[in-house]
Design a protein around this motif. Structure first.
Motif, short mmCIF file in Angstrom:
data_model
loop_
_atom_site.label_atom_id
_atom_site.label_comp_id
_atom_site.label_asym_id
_atom_site.label_seq_id
_atom_site.Cartn_x
_atom_site.Cartn_y
_atom_site.Cartn_z
N THR A 1 0.83 -1.21 0.00
CA THR A 1 0.00 0.00 0.00
C THR A 1 0.86 1.25 0.00
O THR A 1 0.58 2.21 -0.73
CB THR A 1 -0.94 0.00 1.23
N GLN A 2 1.91 1.24 0.80
CA GLN A 2 2.80 2.39 0.88
C GLN A 2 3.47 2.66 -0.47
O GLN A 2 3.53 3.80 -0.93
CB GLN A 2 3.84 2.17 1.96
N ILE A 3 3.94 1.61 -1.12
CA ILE A 3 4.60 1.78 -2.42
C ILE A 3 3.59 2.26 -3.46
O ILE A 3 3.90 3.13 -4.28
CB ILE A 3 5.30 0.47 -2.85
N GLU A 4 2.37 1.70 -3.43
CA GLU A 4 1.34 2.16 -4.36
C GLU A 4 1.05 3.65 -4.18
O GLU A 4 0.88 4.38 -5.16
CB GLU A 4 0.06 1.35 -4.16
N MET A 5 1.00 4.08 -2.94
CA MET A 5 0.75 5.50 -2.67
C MET A 5 1.90 6.36 -3.18
O MET A 5 1.67 7.45 -3.74
CB MET A 5 0.53 5.72 -1.17
N MET A 6 3.13 5.89 -3.01
CA MET A 6 4.28 6.64 -3.50
C MET A 6 4.25 6.77 -5.02
O MET A 6 4.49 7.86 -5.57
CB MET A 6 5.58 5.98 -3.04
N VAL A 7 3.95 5.68 -5.71
CA VAL A 7 3.87 5.71 -7.17
C VAL A 7 2.78 6.69 -7.61
O VAL A 7 3.00 7.51 -8.51
CB VAL A 7 3.60 4.30 -7.74
N ALA A 8 1.63 6.62 -6.96
CA ALA A 8 0.53 7.53 -7.31
C ALA A 8 0.93 8.98 -7.06
O ALA A 8 0.62 9.87 -7.88
CB ALA A 8 -0.71 7.17 -6.51
N HIS B 1 8.77 4.78 -12.06
CA HIS B 1 9.09 3.54 -12.77
C HIS B 1 9.88 2.59 -11.87
O HIS B 1 9.60 1.39 -11.81
CB HIS B 1 9.86 3.85 -14.05
N ASP B 2 10.86 3.13 -11.15
CA ASP B 2 11.65 2.31 -10.22
C ASP B 2 10.77 1.74 -9.11
O ASP B 2 10.92 0.58 -8.73
CB ASP B 2 12.78 3.14 -9.60
N MET B 3 9.87 2.56 -8.62
CA MET B 3 8.99 2.12 -7.53
C MET B 3 8.03 1.04 -8.02
O MET B 3 7.63 0.16 -7.25
CB MET B 3 8.21 3.30 -6.95
N LYS B 4 7.66 1.08 -9.30
CA LYS B 4 6.80 0.03 -9.83
C LYS B 4 7.50 -1.32 -9.80
O LYS B 4 6.88 -2.35 -9.54
CB LYS B 4 6.33 0.37 -11.25
#
Length: 137
Positions: A24-31, A80-83
């Motif tokens: 969830t945290q990574i998804e929020m960062m990407v968004a 892109h990296d976070m994805k």
């Protein structure tokens, strides 16, 4: 034995929850990165409209627009990296869920085994009572 398996289940559930939080945290960062990049795109377009110059190679191209383009590109690269990290975190979550299911199944089998043993003992007691009654008659 019960407390040991229950502790293991609690541990696995905690690990699953932790993996979910990471995803969830990574998804929020990407968004957030993509949202900020989109906002910069809008600001760049506004700057192009103001100056009337949209060619980056033009000698009078806006310094603000150049900086915004660079920042936008950096944000998109970070997204892109976070994805990639998101995919890895999702794989970790799937693995943790599988581990939890395995532990729960083992616990369920153990409980069923205990129930079967208890039923077997009860049945032998009933059989013994029935034999005693039959002998009296």
């Amino acid at each position: 034995m019960k407390s040991r398996s229950e502790s293991l289940i609690r541990l696995k559930k905690f690990q699953v929850d932790e993996k979910r939080r990471q995803v969830t945290q990574i998804e929020m960062m990407v968004a957030d990165f993509e949202r900020m990049a989109s906002e910069l795109d809008q600001q760049i377009e506004i700057e192009h409209t103001k100056t009337g110059i949209s060619d980056v190679a033009h000698f009078a191209y806006s310094t603000f627009a150049k900086a915004a383009l660079t920042r936008r590109d950096n944000l998109l690269a970070s997204a892109h990296d976070m994805k990639g990290k998101l995919e890895a975190a999702q794989d970790d979550l799937a693995e943790a869920l599988e581990d939890l299911k395995k532990v729960e199944l083992l616990d369920q089998r153990e409980h069923q085994r205990e129930k079967d043993e208890q039923a077997k003992v009860e049945q032998s007691e009933y059989d013994e009572v029935a034999r005693m009654r039959y002998r009296r008659q």
